[in-house]
Design a protein around this motif. Sequence first.
Motif, PDB file in Angstrom:
ATOM      1  N   ALA A  59      37.857  44.027  37.531  1.00  0.00           N
ATOM      2  CA  ALA A  59      38.803  45.137  37.466  1.00  0.00           C
ATOM      3  C   ALA A  59      40.016  44.697  36.653  1.00  0.00           C
ATOM      4  CB  ALA A  59      39.224  45.583  38.865  1.00  0.00           C
ATOM      5  N   HIS A  60      40.889  45.660  36.367  1.00  0.00           N
ATOM      6  CA  HIS A  60      42.037  45.370  35.504  1.00  0.00           C
ATOM      7  C   HIS A  60      43.354  45.315  36.253  1.00  0.00           C
ATOM      8  CE1 HIS A  60      42.339  49.652  36.019  1.00  0.00           C
ATOM      9  NE2 HIS A  60      43.435  49.736  35.295  1.00  0.00           N
ATOM     10  N   LEU A  61      43.385  45.773  37.494  1.00  0.00           N
ATOM     11  CA  LEU A  61      44.640  45.841  38.245  1.00  0.00           C
ATOM     12  C   LEU A  61      44.666  44.830  39.381  1.00  0.00           C
ATOM     13  CD1 LEU A  61      45.250  49.694  38.584  1.00  0.00           C
ATOM     14  CD2 LEU A  61      46.411  48.097  37.056  1.00  0.00           C
ATOM     15  N   LYS A  62      45.820  44.184  39.556  1.00  0.00           N
ATOM     16  CA  LYS A  62      46.005  43.206  40.630  1.00  0.00           C
ATOM     17  C   LYS A  62      45.744  43.838  41.985  1.00  0.00           C
ATOM     18  CE  LYS A  62      49.536  40.162  42.637  1.00  0.00           C
ATOM     19  NZ  LYS A  62      49.459  40.743  44.002  1.00  0.00           N
ATOM     20  N   GLU A  63      46.199  45.087  42.174  1.00  0.00           N
ATOM     21  CA  GLU A  63      46.042  45.738  43.473  1.00  0.00           C
ATOM     22  C   GLU A  63      44.571  45.913  43.839  1.00  0.00           C
ATOM     23  OE1 GLU A  63      49.998  46.509  41.823  1.00  0.00           O
ATOM     24  OE2 GLU A  63      47.967  46.719  41.007  1.00  0.00           O
ATOM     25  N   ILE A  64      43.751  46.282  42.857  1.00  0.00           N
ATOM     26  CA  ILE A  64      42.316  46.447  43.112  1.00  0.00           C
ATOM     27  C   ILE A  64      41.683  45.107  43.447  1.00  0.00           C
ATOM     28  CG2 ILE A  64      40.106  47.076  42.055  1.00  0.00           C
ATOM     29  CD1 ILE A  64      41.594  49.154  40.398  1.00  0.00           C
ATOM     30  N   LEU A  65      42.032  44.075  42.691  1.00  0.00           N
ATOM     31  CA  LEU A  65      41.459  42.745  42.919  1.00  0.00           C
ATOM     32  C   LEU A  65      41.889  42.189  44.276  1.00  0.00           C
ATOM     33  CD1 LEU A  65      42.093  41.363  39.331  1.00  0.00           C
ATOM     34  CD2 LEU A  65      39.887  42.037  40.288  1.00  0.00           C
ATOM     35  N   ASP A  66      43.160  42.378  44.636  1.00  0.00           N
ATOM     36  CA  ASP A  66      43.642  41.907  45.937  1.00  0.00           C
ATOM     37  C   ASP A  66      42.910  42.616  47.073  1.00  0.00           C
ATOM     38  OD1 ASP A  66      45.431  40.197  44.750  1.00  0.00           O
ATOM     39  OD2 ASP A  66      47.180  41.484  45.045  1.00  0.00           O
ATOM     40  N   ASP A  67      42.744  43.929  46.940  1.00  0.00           N
ATOM     41  CA  ASP A  67      42.062  44.706  47.980  1.00  0.00           C
ATOM     42  C   ASP A  67      40.614  44.255  48.132  1.00  0.00           C
ATOM     43  OD1 ASP A  67      41.707  46.917  49.880  1.00  0.00           O
ATOM     44  OD2 ASP A  67      40.546  47.860  48.286  1.00  0.00           O
ATOM     45  N   GLN A  95      32.236  36.381  42.588  1.00  0.00           N
ATOM     46  CA  GLN A  95      33.521  36.133  41.940  1.00  0.00           C
ATOM     47  C   GLN A  95      34.277  37.444  41.790  1.00  0.00           C
ATOM     48  OE1 GLN A  95      34.760  33.049  40.862  1.00  0.00           O
ATOM     49  NE2 GLN A  95      32.949  32.070  41.774  1.00  0.00           N
ATOM     50  N   VAL A  96      35.549  37.437  42.177  1.00  0.00           N
ATOM     51  CA  VAL A  96      36.451  38.559  41.932  1.00  0.00           C
ATOM     52  C   VAL A  96      37.223  38.214  40.664  1.00  0.00           C
ATOM     53  CG1 VAL A  96      38.419  39.868  42.809  1.00  0.00           C
ATOM     54  CG2 VAL A  96      36.615  39.120  44.379  1.00  0.00           C
ATOM     55  N   ALA A  97      37.026  39.017  39.613  1.00  0.00           N
ATOM     56  CA  ALA A  97      37.501  38.606  38.294  1.00  0.00           C
ATOM     57  C   ALA A  97      38.440  39.622  37.675  1.00  0.00           C
ATOM     58  CB  ALA A  97      36.309  38.380  37.364  1.00  0.00           C
ATOM     59  N   SER A  98      39.562  39.131  37.199  1.00  0.00           N
ATOM     60  CA  SER A  98      40.427  39.929  36.329  1.00  0.00           C
ATOM     61  C   SER A  98      39.779  39.990  34.952  1.00  0.00           C
ATOM     62  CB  SER A  98      41.805  39.282  36.227  1.00  0.00           C
ATOM     63  OG  SER A  98      42.499  39.749  35.091  1.00  0.00           O
ATOM     64  N   VAL A  99      39.677  41.181  34.401  1.00  0.00           N
ATOM     65  CA  VAL A  99      39.033  41.300  33.096  1.00  0.00           C
ATOM     66  C   VAL A  99      39.791  40.505  32.037  1.00  0.00           C
ATOM     67  CG1 VAL A  99      40.276  43.442  32.480  1.00  0.00           C
ATOM     68  CG2 VAL A  99      38.044  42.937  31.436  1.00  0.00           C
ATOM     69  N   TRP A 100      41.115  40.416  32.186  1.00  0.00           N
ATOM     70  CA  TRP A 100      41.918  39.697  31.201  1.00  0.00           C
ATOM     71  C   TRP A 100      41.637  38.199  31.283  1.00  0.00           C
ATOM     72  CZ3 TRP A 100      43.348  43.741  28.695  1.00  0.00           C
ATOM     73  CH2 TRP A 100      43.697  44.906  29.377  1.00  0.00           C
ATOM     74  N   THR A 101      41.550  37.662  32.495  1.00  0.00           N
ATOM     75  CA  THR A 101      41.295  36.231  32.665  1.00  0.00           C
ATOM     76  C   THR A 101      39.880  35.879  32.250  1.00  0.00           C
ATOM     77  OG1 THR A 101      42.825  36.239  34.532  1.00  0.00           O
ATOM     78  CG2 THR A 101      41.422  34.312  34.298  1.00  0.00           C
ATOM     79  N   ALA A 102      38.924  36.725  32.637  1.00  0.00           N
ATOM     80  CA  ALA A 102      37.536  36.468  32.271  1.00  0.00           C
ATOM     81  C   ALA A 102      37.355  36.470  30.756  1.00  0.00           C
ATOM     82  CB  ALA A 102      36.628  37.501  32.914  1.00  0.00           C
ATOM     83  N   ALA A 103      38.100  37.314  30.065  1.00  0.00           N
ATOM     84  CA  ALA A 103      37.999  37.359  28.607  1.00  0.00           C
ATOM     85  C   ALA A 103      38.615  36.121  27.960  1.00  0.00           C
ATOM     86  CB  ALA A 103      38.684  38.616  28.072  1.00  0.00           C
ATOM     87  N   ALA A 104      39.604  35.530  28.622  1.00  0.00           N
ATOM     88  CA  ALA A 104      40.322  34.399  28.036  1.00  0.00           C
ATOM     89  C   ALA A 104      39.648  33.058  28.306  1.00  0.00           C
ATOM     90  CB  ALA A 104      41.757  34.369  28.568  1.00  0.00           C
ATOM     91  N   ARG A 105      38.868  32.957  29.364  1.00  0.00           N
ATOM     92  CA  ARG A 105      38.277  31.674  29.745  1.00  0.00           C
ATOM     93  C   ARG A 105      36.905  31.472  29.105  1.00  0.00           C
ATOM     94  NH1 ARG A 105      39.975  30.999  36.157  1.00  0.00           N
ATOM     95  NH2 ARG A 105      42.227  30.978  35.753  1.00  0.00           N
ATOM     96  N   GLN A 106      36.649  30.234  28.752  1.00  0.00           N
ATOM     97  CA  GLN A 106      35.387  29.875  28.128  1.00  0.00           C
ATOM     98  C   GLN A 106      34.482  29.158  29.133  1.00  0.00           C
ATOM     99  OE1 GLN A 106      34.805  30.795  24.866  1.00  0.00           O
ATOM    100  NE2 GLN A 106      36.829  31.773  24.950  1.00  0.00           N
ATOM    101  N   GLY A 107      33.185  29.240  28.911  1.00  0.00           N
ATOM    102  CA  GLY A 107      32.240  28.460  29.702  1.00  0.00           C
ATOM    103  C   GLY A 107      32.055  28.920  31.129  1.00  0.00           C
ATOM    104  N   LEU A 108      32.320  30.177  31.418  1.00  0.00           N
ATOM    105  CA  LEU A 108      32.110  30.681  32.773  1.00  0.00           C
ATOM    106  C   LEU A 108      30.618  30.810  33.059  1.00  0.00           C
ATOM    107  CD1 LEU A 108      34.801  33.525  32.852  1.00  0.00           C
ATOM    108  CD2 LEU A 108      34.944  31.306  33.986  1.00  0.00           C
TER     109      LEU A 108
END
Length: 211
Positions: A59-67, A95-108
């Motif tokens: 998801a893209h929002l902190k509130e959704i990921l926290d929930d 895994q609960v993933a922020s789309v922004w973080t998942a896009a930035a990290r390599q080798g997941l």
Amino acid sequence: PRQIQAIADTREAYRSGARAPILVAPTGFGKTTVATEIMRLALEKGGFLDLPRRVWFVAHLKEILDDTASRLQEAGIPFGQIRPRCPQQYDLPVQVASVWTAAARQGLPQPDLIIIDECHLAVAPTYLQVVAAAGHPRLLGLTGTPERPDGRPLGQLFDRLVPTCSTAELIEEGLLVPIRLYCPTGTELGDLRTKGSDFDQDQAKIGRAHV
């Protein structure tokens, strides 16, 4: 009962050939509850679809990921988080993933299934990047509005709609409270331009500033 049926209908969509269905359900239906149950089922022997073992909730929002993280914790489902300032526990199958973080990290590690909340946003470049880097696994979209204001087709990622019910039906069944609508009187919209299928938000903001 509506949520149980939604899970059954989603499972049937995959079994009949879909790889990326969208579960369409109104606000208040409990889409996060359904997603949590699907993630729990994926960890059981045989999995949700006899295939997925590693599932991401994106998801893209902190509130959704926290929930979602809170729901998983309450359900006793072990999970990691692909998010800033969270320990990297990539060995965990959920895994609960922020789309922004998942896009930035390599080798997941690549998931078998990605659940995308607010999936009407998912044809944006960042989501497409995440899906491509994950190896184009099966997807499950969640939304109450399976369309975009700019008209871009969701068929770029998704291949089937799984309908559930309407807000009116949930109210009629006593699952949601009746709606009480409040709005201003005397609103002038005649000079407000449209952009796509909605009003021009930038022009509307200017109008509010002059009120």
